[in-house]
Design a protein around this motif. Structure first.
Motif, PDB file in Angstrom:
ATOM      1  N   THR A  45       0.262   5.109   5.858  1.00 49.80           N
ATOM      2  CA  THR A  45      -0.220   5.779   4.644  1.00 49.80           C
ATOM      3  C   THR A  45      -1.516   5.181   4.102  1.00 49.80           C
ATOM      4  OG1 THR A  45       1.250   4.315   3.432  1.00 49.80           O
ATOM      5  CG2 THR A  45       2.064   6.539   3.848  1.00 49.80           C
ATOM      6  N   ARG A  73       8.968   2.457  -0.102  1.00 48.63           N
ATOM      7  CA  ARG A  73       8.517   3.461  -1.083  1.00 48.63           C
ATOM      8  C   ARG A  73       8.221   4.799  -0.401  1.00 48.63           C
ATOM      9  NH1 ARG A  73       5.978  -1.310  -2.286  1.00 48.63           N
ATOM     10  NH2 ARG A  73       4.215  -0.857  -0.930  1.00 48.63           N
ATOM     11  N   SER A  74       7.769   4.718   0.863  1.00 50.08           N
ATOM     12  CA  SER A  74       7.376   5.934   1.591  1.00 50.08           C
ATOM     13  C   SER A  74       8.450   6.403   2.568  1.00 50.08           C
ATOM     14  CB  SER A  74       6.097   5.664   2.403  1.00 50.08           C
ATOM     15  OG  SER A  74       5.104   5.108   1.582  1.00 50.08           O
ATOM     16  N   SER A  98       6.140   1.359   3.852  1.00 52.93           N
ATOM     17  CA  SER A  98       7.098   0.595   3.037  1.00 52.93           C
ATOM     18  C   SER A  98       8.309   1.456   2.684  1.00 52.93           C
ATOM     19  CB  SER A  98       6.413   0.132   1.749  1.00 52.93           C
ATOM     20  OG  SER A  98       6.295   1.222   0.869  1.00 52.93           O
ATOM     21  N   LEU A 158      -0.939  -2.599   8.643  1.00 50.65           N
ATOM     22  CA  LEU A 158      -0.094  -3.123   7.558  1.00 50.65           C
ATOM     23  C   LEU A 158      -0.867  -4.059   6.649  1.00 50.65           C
ATOM     24  CD1 LEU A 158       3.207  -3.985   9.472  1.00 50.65           C
ATOM     25  CD2 LEU A 158       2.950  -2.255   7.647  1.00 50.65           C
ATOM     26  N   VAL A 196      -6.495   2.410   6.716  1.00 52.13           N
ATOM     27  CA  VAL A 196      -6.585   2.212   8.168  1.00 52.13           C
ATOM     28  C   VAL A 196      -5.572   3.130   8.861  1.00 52.13           C
ATOM     29  CG1 VAL A 196      -6.282   0.529  10.027  1.00 52.13           C
ATOM     30  CG2 VAL A 196      -7.473  -0.138   7.926  1.00 52.13           C
TER      31      VAL A 196
HETATM   32  N1  LIG Z   1      -9.761  -0.969   5.124  1.00 48.64           N
HETATM   33  C1  LIG Z   1     -10.509  -1.531   6.055  1.00 48.64           C
HETATM   34  O1  LIG Z   1     -11.706  -1.201   6.229  1.00 48.64           O
HETATM   35  C2  LIG Z   1      -9.920  -2.599   6.938  1.00 48.64           C
HETATM   36  C3  LIG Z   1     -10.693  -3.053   8.017  1.00 48.64           C
HETATM   37  C4  LIG Z   1     -10.184  -4.029   8.860  1.00 48.64           C
HETATM   38  C5  LIG Z   1      -8.924  -4.529   8.622  1.00 48.64           C
HETATM   39  N2  LIG Z   1      -8.184  -4.100   7.551  1.00 48.64           N
HETATM   40  C6  LIG Z   1      -6.837  -4.638   7.390  1.00 48.64           C
HETATM   41  O2  LIG Z   1      -5.928  -3.597   7.776  1.00 48.64           O
HETATM   42  C7  LIG Z   1      -4.728  -3.645   6.996  1.00 48.64           C
HETATM   43  C8  LIG Z   1      -4.548  -2.320   6.261  1.00 48.64           C
HETATM   44  O3  LIG Z   1      -5.654  -2.109   5.380  1.00 48.64           O
HETATM   45  P1  LIG Z   1      -5.781  -0.815   4.487  1.00 48.64           P
HETATM   46  O4  LIG Z   1      -7.139  -0.867   3.922  1.00 48.64           O
HETATM   47  O5  LIG Z   1      -5.324   0.371   5.222  1.00 48.64           O
HETATM   48  O6  LIG Z   1      -4.688  -1.143   3.322  1.00 48.64           O
HETATM   49  P2  LIG Z   1      -3.891  -0.121   2.376  1.00 48.64           P
HETATM   50  O7  LIG Z   1      -4.672   1.116   2.165  1.00 48.64           O
HETATM   51  O8  LIG Z   1      -3.512  -0.932   1.176  1.00 48.64           O
HETATM   52  O9  LIG Z   1      -2.562   0.234   3.231  1.00 48.64           O
HETATM   53  C9  LIG Z   1      -1.531  -0.712   3.401  1.00 48.64           C
HETATM   54  C10 LIG Z   1      -0.378  -0.109   4.217  1.00 48.64           C
HETATM   55  O10 LIG Z   1       0.659  -1.109   4.307  1.00 48.64           O
HETATM   56  C11 LIG Z   1       1.910  -0.491   3.934  1.00 48.64           C
HETATM   57  N3  LIG Z   1       2.822  -1.465   3.318  1.00 48.64           N
HETATM   58  C12 LIG Z   1       2.656  -2.156   2.159  1.00 48.64           C
HETATM   59  N4  LIG Z   1       3.760  -2.923   1.914  1.00 48.64           N
HETATM   60  C13 LIG Z   1       4.632  -2.690   2.936  1.00 48.64           C
HETATM   61  C14 LIG Z   1       5.943  -3.165   3.255  1.00 48.64           C
HETATM   62  N5  LIG Z   1       6.600  -4.028   2.442  1.00 48.64           N
HETATM   63  N6  LIG Z   1       6.526  -2.717   4.385  1.00 48.64           N
HETATM   64  C15 LIG Z   1       5.893  -1.838   5.205  1.00 48.64           C
HETATM   65  N7  LIG Z   1       4.655  -1.349   4.947  1.00 48.64           N
HETATM   66  C16 LIG Z   1       4.032  -1.762   3.831  1.00 48.64           C
HETATM   67  C17 LIG Z   1       1.529   0.589   2.933  1.00 48.64           C
HETATM   68  O11 LIG Z   1       2.581   1.542   2.847  1.00 48.64           O
HETATM   69  P3  LIG Z   1       3.014   2.256   1.440  1.00 48.64           P
HETATM   70  O12 LIG Z   1       2.014   3.385   1.224  1.00 48.64           O
HETATM   71  O13 LIG Z   1       4.364   2.759   1.711  1.00 48.64           O
HETATM   72  O14 LIG Z   1       2.932   1.231   0.366  1.00 48.64           O
HETATM   73  C18 LIG Z   1       0.250   1.146   3.585  1.00 48.64           C
HETATM   74  O15 LIG Z   1       0.613   2.052   4.587  1.00 48.64           O
HETATM   75  C19 LIG Z   1      -4.881  -4.841   6.047  1.00 48.64           C
HETATM   76  O16 LIG Z   1      -4.245  -5.953   6.616  1.00 48.64           O
HETATM   77  C20 LIG Z   1      -6.406  -5.018   5.970  1.00 48.64           C
HETATM   78  O17 LIG Z   1      -6.779  -6.333   5.642  1.00 48.64           O
HETATM   79  C21 LIG Z   1      -8.650  -3.139   6.722  1.00 48.64           C
END
Ligand SMILES: NC(=O)c1ccc[n+]([C@@H]2O[C@H](COP(=O)([O-])OP(=O)(O)OC[C@H]3O[C@@H](n4cnc5c(N)ncnc54)[C@H](OP(=O)(O)O)[C@@H]3O)[C@@H](O)[C@H]2O)c1
Length: 357
Positions: A17, A44-45, A42, A89, A20
């Motif tokens: 969700t 929640r979803s 999570s 994640l 990424v």
């Molecule tokens: N954004 C970027 O440009 C980028 C680039 C490189 C690396 N990253 C890394 O990639 C990862 C994801 O980044 P993002 O930007 O996509 O973050 P994000 O938008 O905050 O998404 C986080 C995801 O993790 C899930 N999550 C949170 N708590 C959880 C739990 N307890 N159990 C299972 N799933 C859970 C969330 O699901 P829910 O919706 O259900 O809460 C959501 O799907 C991070 O580690 C980040 O540092 C990001």
């Protein structure tokens, strides 16, 4: 297409969700040999159809079949039948969850920071150090499955031009990088609008340290047993969050160790001629040109250039002499494509070619 997808590798996407995760689903929906099979997020979803669980933020429409998939909790037993696990994640939970999937025998391709600096886990920017993927044989022997990480998004935009310079001119003595990073890099909901509209925030927690340490591991070597840091490669990073949706821009200055300094024309040629392994292997997602040198005096720019090669290339411009270092230039990477989901997918394509899936 449906016939090709019949024999496709079945993929699970954890963190489906998030920013990424959404990019994973978009890229995989048009992939010829990888197919989205299970999705997780999570509690929640979990239990909801994807279209209800996710606040879709991309301009491209979500694939209709994927939108109906039901989100599961991120437990290995819910992902039986998957050949590949992609993880977007949150790092607060990625450590434990990804390790449980590895112990259950899965091949996990992760974007989280948790295992990037682990001495047994490869940190792979596919257009730079695809050969480090060979190290997964050691994890497989120990855990049954394995984890391959890709880099922090701004590190990816830095190491690709640095690798081209290293290959052409040898050890890089000192590197200075000042980043201007998009808000999608902070995930969703990310940076509050009152902090970022009409503003620049000159701090991103942990980001400067990640760039400084990850760069040495990525540009280093794998000797069959361990990862050895690249010699030299002293990096000084300043990171800033700017009000741009996608695309991290970096202003980079580099000094070479060699006394015979290359000319600006030789440096531009080294960028253009650089051909990484996934391009040689003709991986599906590999760009035809991994570093694009732009001529315009005011390029690259995020809005104009982030989708170069469908977001799988780094664009470089303003290559010029530096008064303190040897050369300076500007580089741009799409943070959720080559900087995140796209690199994981390319890493899996490489693993597939190497018979590691
Ligand atoms: N954004 C970027 O440009 C980028 C680039 C490189 C690396 N990253 C890394 O990639 C990862 C994801 O980044 P993002 O930007 O996509 O973050 P994000 O938008 O905050 O998404 C986080 C995801 O993790 C899930 N999550 C949170 N708590 C959880 C739990 N307890 N159990 C299972 N799933 C859970 C969330 O699901 P829910 O919706 O259900 O809460 C959501 O799907 C991070 O580690 C980040 O540092 C990001």
């Amino acid at each position: 297409m449906s016939e090709i997808k019949e024999q496709a590798k079945k993929c699970g996407v954890l963190g489906c969700t998030g920013m990424v995760g959404q990019r994973f689903l978009t890229l995989l929906s048009r992939h010829p040999s990888f197919k989205v099979f299970k999705i997780g997020a999570s509690s929640r979803s979990a239990g909801k159809p994807y279209e209800k669980a996710c606040k879709w933020k991309l301009s491209e429409a979500l694939d209709a079949n994927i939108s109906k998939l039901v989100v599961s909790e991120c437990k290995p037993e819910n992902f039986q039948g998957c050949d590949i696990i992609f993880s977007g994640l949150d790092s607060d939970v990625a450590g434990e969850i990804e390790s449980s999937f590895r112990s259950a025998g899965f091949a996990v391709f992760s974007n989280a920071k948790n295992y990037r600096m682990d001495p047994s886990v490869p940190l792979v920017v596919p257009l730079v150090n695809a050969d480090h993927i060979d190290s997964v044989a050691n994890q497989k022997a120990r855990y049954g499955g394995y984890i391959v990480t890709n880099a922090n998004c701004s590190t990816t935009g830095l190491v690709l031009p640095l690798k081209a310079l290293m290959d052409a001119f040898g050890v890089l003595k000192s590197i200075s990088v000042v980043t201007l990073q998009a808000i999608s890099g902070a995930g969703y909901p990310g940076v509050p609008s009152l902090d970022i509209i009409d503003n620049v925030v000159p701090f991103i927690d942990g980001e400067e340290e990640k760039i400084e340490t990850e760069t040495r591991k990525i540009l280093g070597t794998f000797d069959g047993v361990q990862f050895l840091d690249a010699p030299g490669t002293n990096v000084s990073a300043h990171c800033n969050r700017v009000p741009v949706l996608d695309g991290h821009l970096s202003c980079i200055s580099v000094s070479f160790e060699t006394k015979s300094k290359p000319s600006i024309a030789e440096i531009s040629r080294a960028f253009e001629k650089y051909v990484p392994l996934p391009c040689e292997m003709e991986c599906y997602s590999a760009p035809s040109s991994s570093i694009r040198v732009l001529e315009g005096v005011d390029r690259p720019q995020p809005r104009l250039d982030r989708y170069a090669e469908n977001g799988f290339a780094v664009t470089v411009g303003r290559v010029r002499k530096d008064t303190v270092f040897d050369v300076r230039f500007v580089a741009l990477v799409h943070n959720t494509i080559l900087g995140a989901a796209g690199s994981s997918i390319l890493n899996a394509e490489i693993a597939e070619r190497k018979g590691l899936l």
